[in-house]
Every structure is written in structure tokens, then in C-alpha cells.
Design a protein around this motif. Sequence first.
Motif, mmCIF file in Angstrom:
data_model
loop_
_atom_site.group_PDB
_atom_site.id
_atom_site.type_symbol
_atom_site.label_atom_id
_atom_site.label_comp_id
_atom_site.label_asym_id
_atom_site.label_seq_id
_atom_site.Cartn_x
_atom_site.Cartn_y
_atom_site.Cartn_z
ATOM 1 N N LYS A 1 25.358 31.002 -8.128
ATOM 2 C CA LYS A 1 24.838 32.363 -7.984
ATOM 3 C C LYS A 1 23.332 32.379 -7.728
ATOM 4 N N THR A 2 22.672 31.293 -8.065
ATOM 5 C CA THR A 2 21.223 31.234 -7.911
ATOM 6 C C THR A 2 20.792 30.474 -6.669
ATOM 7 N N GLY A 3 21.755 30.088 -5.850
ATOM 8 C CA GLY A 3 21.407 29.443 -4.590
ATOM 9 C C GLY A 3 21.536 27.940 -4.556
ATOM 10 N N PHE A 4 22.316 27.394 -5.506
ATOM 11 C CA PHE A 4 22.514 25.946 -5.549
ATOM 12 C C PHE A 4 23.945 25.557 -5.187
ATOM 13 N N GLU A 5 24.086 24.342 -4.705
ATOM 14 C CA GLU A 5 25.408 23.726 -4.533
ATOM 15 C C GLU A 5 25.458 22.546 -5.510
ATOM 16 N N PRO A 6 26.043 22.768 -6.714
ATOM 17 C CA PRO A 6 26.047 21.703 -7.708
ATOM 18 C C PRO A 6 27.125 20.654 -7.445
ATOM 19 N N VAL A 7 26.761 19.399 -7.633
ATOM 20 C CA VAL A 7 27.708 18.286 -7.552
ATOM 21 C C VAL A 7 27.531 17.478 -8.827
ATOM 22 N N SER A 8 28.550 17.463 -9.676
ATOM 23 C CA SER A 8 28.434 16.725 -10.934
ATOM 24 C C SER A 8 29.442 15.577 -10.952
ATOM 25 N N ILE A 9 28.925 14.380 -11.149
ATOM 26 C CA ILE A 9 29.759 13.177 -11.154
ATOM 27 C C ILE A 9 29.370 12.314 -12.351
ATOM 28 N N PRO A 10 30.277 12.104 -13.298
ATOM 29 C CA PRO A 10 29.957 11.240 -14.439
ATOM 30 C C PRO A 10 29.823 9.785 -13.995
ATOM 31 N N LEU A 11 28.655 9.210 -14.214
ATOM 32 C CA LEU A 11 28.357 7.877 -13.689
ATOM 33 C C LEU A 11 28.686 6.738 -14.646
ATOM 34 N N ILE A 12 28.970 7.080 -15.902
ATOM 35 C CA ILE A 12 29.286 6.036 -16.870
ATOM 36 C C ILE A 12 30.572 6.373 -17.609
ATOM 37 N N ARG A 13 31.154 5.357 -18.199
ATOM 38 C CA ARG A 13 32.275 5.559 -19.108
ATOM 39 C C ARG A 13 32.013 4.718 -20.345
ATOM 40 N N THR A 14 32.634 5.099 -21.432
ATOM 41 C CA THR A 14 32.386 4.388 -22.686
ATOM 42 C C THR A 14 33.598 3.543 -23.082
ATOM 43 N N ILE A 15 33.299 2.413 -23.678
ATOM 44 C CA ILE A 15 34.326 1.486 -24.157
ATOM 45 C C ILE A 15 34.123 1.292 -25.660
ATOM 46 N N PRO A 16 35.157 1.475 -26.474
ATOM 47 C CA PRO A 16 34.983 1.288 -27.922
ATOM 48 C C PRO A 16 34.649 -0.152 -28.276
ATOM 49 N N VAL A 17 33.833 -0.314 -29.304
ATOM 50 C CA VAL A 17 33.485 -1.629 -29.831
ATOM 51 C C VAL A 17 34.050 -1.731 -31.247
ATOM 52 N N GLU A 18 34.709 -2.818 -31.536
ATOM 53 C CA GLU A 18 35.304 -3.004 -32.859
ATOM 54 C C GLU A 18 34.219 -3.110 -33.930
ATOM 55 N N PHE A 19 34.447 -2.468 -35.074
ATOM 56 C CA PHE A 19 33.528 -2.595 -36.207
ATOM 57 C C PHE A 19 34.344 -2.576 -37.499
ATOM 58 N N SER A 20 33.733 -3.032 -38.577
ATOM 59 C CA SER A 20 34.431 -3.136 -39.856
ATOM 60 C C SER A 20 34.368 -1.818 -40.622
ATOM 61 N N MET A 21 35.496 -1.140 -40.741
ATOM 62 C CA MET A 21 35.572 0.093 -41.509
ATOM 63 C C MET A 21 35.248 -0.182 -42.978
ATOM 64 N N GLU A 22 35.699 -1.329 -43.488
ATOM 65 C CA GLU A 22 35.484 -1.680 -44.885
ATOM 66 C C GLU A 22 33.990 -1.809 -45.203
ATOM 67 N N GLU A 23 33.259 -2.471 -44.296
ATOM 68 C CA GLU A 23 31.823 -2.650 -44.508
ATOM 69 C C GLU A 23 31.084 -1.319 -44.479
ATOM 70 N N VAL A 24 31.485 -0.453 -43.563
ATOM 71 C CA VAL A 24 30.851 0.862 -43.442
ATOM 72 C C VAL A 24 31.077 1.686 -44.708
ATOM 73 N N LEU A 25 32.312 1.698 -45.194
ATOM 74 C CA LEU A 25 32.624 2.490 -46.378
ATOM 75 C C LEU A 25 31.967 1.905 -47.628
ATOM 76 N N ALA A 26 31.875 0.582 -47.690
ATOM 77 C CA ALA A 26 31.252 -0.074 -48.847
ATOM 78 C C ALA A 26 29.756 0.238 -48.921
ATOM 79 N N PHE A 27 29.144 0.509 -47.777
ATOM 80 C CA PHE A 27 27.720 0.822 -47.726
ATOM 81 C C PHE A 27 27.412 2.149 -48.418
ATOM 82 N N SER A 28 28.348 3.089 -48.339
ATOM 83 C CA SER A 28 28.242 4.392 -48.994
ATOM 84 C C SER A 28 26.892 5.070 -48.725
ATOM 85 N N PRO A 29 26.656 5.502 -47.478
ATOM 86 C CA PRO A 29 25.345 6.042 -47.101
ATOM 87 C C PRO A 29 25.056 7.434 -47.653
ATOM 88 N N ASP A 30 23.769 7.685 -47.879
ATOM 89 C CA ASP A 30 23.336 9.044 -48.219
ATOM 90 C C ASP A 30 23.294 9.906 -46.961
#
Length: 246
Positions: free
Chosen positions: A21-50
Motif C-alpha cells: 500500500k505504500t509503494g513497495f514490492e516486498p519479497v521475503s525469503i528465509p535464508l537460513i534454517r535451524t538444526i537442533p543440537v543435542e544437549f543434556s536435559m539432566e545437566e540443565v535441570l541439575a543446574f537449577s537456574p535463577d
Amino acid sequence: MPVRVFFSAELKEDQKEILRKTGFEPVSIPLIRTIPVEFSMEEVLAFSPDFVIISSKNGVKHFFSRIPPEKFKSSRFIAVGSSTAKKLEELSIEPLIPENFSGEGLVELLNSMDLDGKKFLIVRPKVARKLVSEFLKKTGAEVKEVVVYETVANEDIKETLMAEINKGFEILAFTSPSNFKSFLRLTGEKGREVLNKGKIVPIGHVTQKAIEKEGFKIWKVPVEYTVKGIIDLIVKAIKGGRNGRS
């Protein structure tokens, strides 16, 4: 003729409509994707952060795909950015949000708090700045960092991206350093040519530095470090002077 503007992340339909509406032709393309990295749930929970610090909505996604939110009822969350905060709120978590959506803004927020002896869990991607963790350690806080994902170039969109690049862009907006680096990787010399001719808008100063490091000149930086901030900036600029460079 509408002003062609490139966004390195997917835009919502209402955002595209504002631009059209303001005079632009928008083109949006996501250039990255994310991949999960394994981590220790036990270590995270044991840390018990504030406090738990999460800097992106992808961090929220990949962290809580492994650990249920109710495990952190006694922790206070800090979200860097409105989109990160929104993802946490969808999980019934009300986070603190720095005024400035950056590592520097987060340090400003933390500097107003009593940090000595507090435990901070930093949820982050594989590649991340050390600004916040180094600041916290200097204050006497205990810090644990957990890597939950990594970002890679989205090779699947290369053909589509090159087709759009060949049409040219007058404005190019980048939402992270990794998005910008992926743009260079996927488009090569043609991409550099378009960058040299166009007006470049980074989402914030961290992205700005990554772009300038490659030798490109920044046109403008939004006041608010969000996609909405970028849209507000370029809409205001086009109203103030269709071809102005200030």
C-alpha cells in the motif's frame, strides 16, 4: 513502479500488505534454517537456574522441544526481543525484556539487577556472542550455557532467490548476521553486485557490523530492532522522499 524490497526472513501477510500500500514490492525469503543440537536435559535441570536467558524464538522452540516448561517454575526468564517474548508467552511464561533488543541492551538490563551469586542459564545457538556470559561472570554470577541449535544456509531456496536477485532490489533488509552470510554464500558475485547498488538495512547494530565487515555501506538502521522496525523505517523514508539517501 513499486520499489522492490528484499527481506531475509518470512513476512506476515499483513506486513506485506502495509508495504504494498505504500509503494513497495516486498519479497521475503528465509535464508537460513535451524538444526537442533543435542544437549543434556539432566545437566540443565541439575543446574537449577535463577534466570534463563533466551535470545531467539528458535532458542525457545529447540529448548522446550526437549524440556517441559513446568520444570522451570522457580526460574525467571529473560527474552531478547519481542518475537522471543511472544513465543515464551505462548507457553505461559512472562519474561523480562530489555528495552534494546541486543546483547548490549541485555547487559543494560542485567546491570540494574543484583547478580552476585545468582545462577544464569543461557540458551543459545552454536555460534553466538560472548558479551552477556562474560559480563555475568565478572559480576560474580554463576553461568551455564546450553547450545540447542545451529543455523545453516537454506540451500533449498537458492534457485528462487537467484531468480529474484536477477530482477534487482532497491532495498535489502537483513535480520541477522547469519542471514546476511547465507545471502552471500547463496548468491555469490551477483548478490554482491545487488548489495553495492541497493540500500541496505540491518535489523540492528550487530547485523550492521557483520555487513560492514564485508565492505558494504549501510543505508539506515531502525530504532526498534525488529522486522516491524525495519518496515516502519522504510515506509517513513519512502514518504519523506522516494529516492532519498539520508
